[in-house]
Design a protein around this motif. Structure first.
Motif, PDB file in Angstrom:
ATOM      1  N   ASP A  84      19.058   0.159  39.266  1.00  0.00           N
ATOM      2  CA  ASP A  84      20.403   0.459  38.783  1.00  0.00           C
ATOM      3  C   ASP A  84      21.096  -0.867  38.442  1.00  0.00           C
ATOM      4  OD1 ASP A  84      22.584   1.940  38.098  1.00  0.00           O
ATOM      5  OD2 ASP A  84      23.335   2.157  40.137  1.00  0.00           O
ATOM      6  N   LEU A  85      20.662  -1.484  37.332  1.00  0.00           N
ATOM      7  CA  LEU A  85      21.137  -2.808  36.959  1.00  0.00           C
ATOM      8  C   LEU A  85      21.994  -2.747  35.704  1.00  0.00           C
ATOM      9  CD1 LEU A  85      17.736  -4.693  37.238  1.00  0.00           C
ATOM     10  CD2 LEU A  85      19.547  -4.643  38.927  1.00  0.00           C
ATOM     11  N   SER A  86      22.896  -3.685  35.607  1.00  0.00           N
ATOM     12  CA  SER A  86      23.636  -3.833  34.359  1.00  0.00           C
ATOM     13  C   SER A  86      22.737  -4.564  33.362  1.00  0.00           C
ATOM     14  CB  SER A  86      24.920  -4.616  34.592  1.00  0.00           C
ATOM     15  OG  SER A  86      24.615  -5.968  34.877  1.00  0.00           O
ATOM     16  N   LEU A  87      23.139  -4.596  32.121  1.00  0.00           N
ATOM     17  CA  LEU A  87      22.360  -5.273  31.093  1.00  0.00           C
ATOM     18  C   LEU A  87      22.273  -6.773  31.380  1.00  0.00           C
ATOM     19  CD1 LEU A  87      20.822  -4.796  28.501  1.00  0.00           C
ATOM     20  CD2 LEU A  87      22.944  -5.123  27.250  1.00  0.00           C
ATOM     21  N   GLU A  88      23.354  -7.342  31.873  1.00  0.00           N
ATOM     22  CA  GLU A  88      23.365  -8.766  32.195  1.00  0.00           C
ATOM     23  C   GLU A  88      22.410  -9.085  33.346  1.00  0.00           C
ATOM     24  OE1 GLU A  88      26.477 -12.146  33.814  1.00  0.00           O
ATOM     25  OE2 GLU A  88      27.266 -10.352  32.861  1.00  0.00           O
ATOM     26  N   ALA A 130      19.774  -7.345  34.312  1.00  0.00           N
ATOM     27  CA  ALA A 130      18.399  -7.152  33.840  1.00  0.00           C
ATOM     28  C   ALA A 130      17.950  -8.343  32.999  1.00  0.00           C
ATOM     29  CB  ALA A 130      18.289  -5.866  33.042  1.00  0.00           C
ATOM     30  N   GLY A 131      18.848  -8.884  32.192  1.00  0.00           N
ATOM     31  CA  GLY A 131      18.531 -10.052  31.392  1.00  0.00           C
ATOM     32  C   GLY A 131      18.246 -11.281  32.250  1.00  0.00           C
ATOM     33  N   GLN A 132      19.008 -11.442  33.318  1.00  0.00           N
ATOM     34  CA  GLN A 132      18.784 -12.570  34.217  1.00  0.00           C
ATOM     35  C   GLN A 132      17.433 -12.456  34.913  1.00  0.00           C
ATOM     36  OE1 GLN A 132      22.201 -12.445  36.780  1.00  0.00           O
ATOM     37  NE2 GLN A 132      23.484 -13.599  35.361  1.00  0.00           N
ATOM     38  N   ILE A 133      17.091 -11.261  35.348  1.00  0.00           N
ATOM     39  CA  ILE A 133      15.806 -11.056  36.022  1.00  0.00           C
ATOM     40  C   ILE A 133      14.653 -11.295  35.055  1.00  0.00           C
ATOM     41  CG2 ILE A 133      14.312  -9.319  37.090  1.00  0.00           C
ATOM     42  CD1 ILE A 133      16.847  -8.181  38.408  1.00  0.00           C
ATOM     43  N   SER A 134      14.762 -10.765  33.839  1.00  0.00           N
ATOM     44  CA  SER A 134      13.670 -10.958  32.880  1.00  0.00           C
ATOM     45  C   SER A 134      13.562 -12.431  32.482  1.00  0.00           C
ATOM     46  CB  SER A 134      13.859 -10.073  31.654  1.00  0.00           C
ATOM     47  OG  SER A 134      15.041 -10.416  30.973  1.00  0.00           O
ATOM     48  N   LEU A 179      10.178 -14.701  32.982  1.00  0.00           N
ATOM     49  CA  LEU A 179       9.594 -15.487  31.891  1.00  0.00           C
ATOM     50  C   LEU A 179       9.496 -16.964  32.257  1.00  0.00           C
ATOM     51  CD1 LEU A 179      11.219 -13.869  28.742  1.00  0.00           C
ATOM     52  CD2 LEU A 179       8.838 -13.763  29.455  1.00  0.00           C
ATOM     53  N   LEU A 180      10.481 -17.486  32.963  1.00  0.00           N
ATOM     54  CA  LEU A 180      10.447 -18.882  33.385  1.00  0.00           C
ATOM     55  C   LEU A 180       9.289 -19.130  34.350  1.00  0.00           C
ATOM     56  CD1 LEU A 180      11.775 -21.686  33.337  1.00  0.00           C
ATOM     57  CD2 LEU A 180      13.201 -20.926  35.247  1.00  0.00           C
ATOM     58  N   VAL A 181       9.099 -18.233  35.307  1.00  0.00           N
ATOM     59  CA  VAL A 181       7.983 -18.373  36.255  1.00  0.00           C
ATOM     60  C   VAL A 181       6.651 -18.294  35.512  1.00  0.00           C
ATOM     61  CG1 VAL A 181       6.797 -17.236  38.191  1.00  0.00           C
ATOM     62  CG2 VAL A 181       9.269 -17.568  38.258  1.00  0.00           C
ATOM     63  N   TRP A 182       6.558 -17.377  34.551  1.00  0.00           N
ATOM     64  CA  TRP A 182       5.333 -17.243  33.763  1.00  0.00           C
ATOM     65  C   TRP A 182       5.064 -18.534  32.982  1.00  0.00           C
ATOM     66  CZ3 TRP A 182       4.513 -17.461  28.498  1.00  0.00           C
ATOM     67  CH2 TRP A 182       3.253 -17.069  28.059  1.00  0.00           C
ATOM     68  N   ALA A 183       6.094 -19.114  32.383  1.00  0.00           N
ATOM     69  CA  ALA A 183       5.931 -20.338  31.601  1.00  0.00           C
ATOM     70  C   ALA A 183       5.501 -21.507  32.482  1.00  0.00           C
ATOM     71  CB  ALA A 183       7.232 -20.664  30.867  1.00  0.00           C
TER      72      ALA A 183
END
Length: 67
Positions: free
Chosen positions: A27-31, A33-37, A41-45
């Motif tokens: 139950d996340l806001s768009l902001e 969810a964007g921070q989590i994604s 991506l940073l960890v993946w990089a």
């Protein structure tokens, strides 16, 4: 899609059913969810960079051992 569904009875009654699915971890806001994604991506990089550095070190040590 309309969040409310109205069911009309044959007699003089109206039933309104509201379907709300709320799972607390999702139950996340768009902001949020964007921070989590972005963090994922940073960890993946960072992992990809470490992998490339490890490959470069491995290739360098392999070429040195062959000489």
């Amino acid at each position: 899609m309309d969040p409310q569904q109205v069911i009309e009875c044959a007699t003089a009654c109206t039933v309104t059913v509201v379907h709300v699915i709320s799972i607390p971890p999702f139950d996340l806001s768009l902001e949020e969810a964007g921070q989590i994604s972005g963090a994922v991506l940073l960890v993946w990089a960072v992992g990809a960079v470490f992998r490339e550095v490890a490959h470069m070190i491995d290739r360098k040590t392999s070429s040195t051992e062959q000489e």
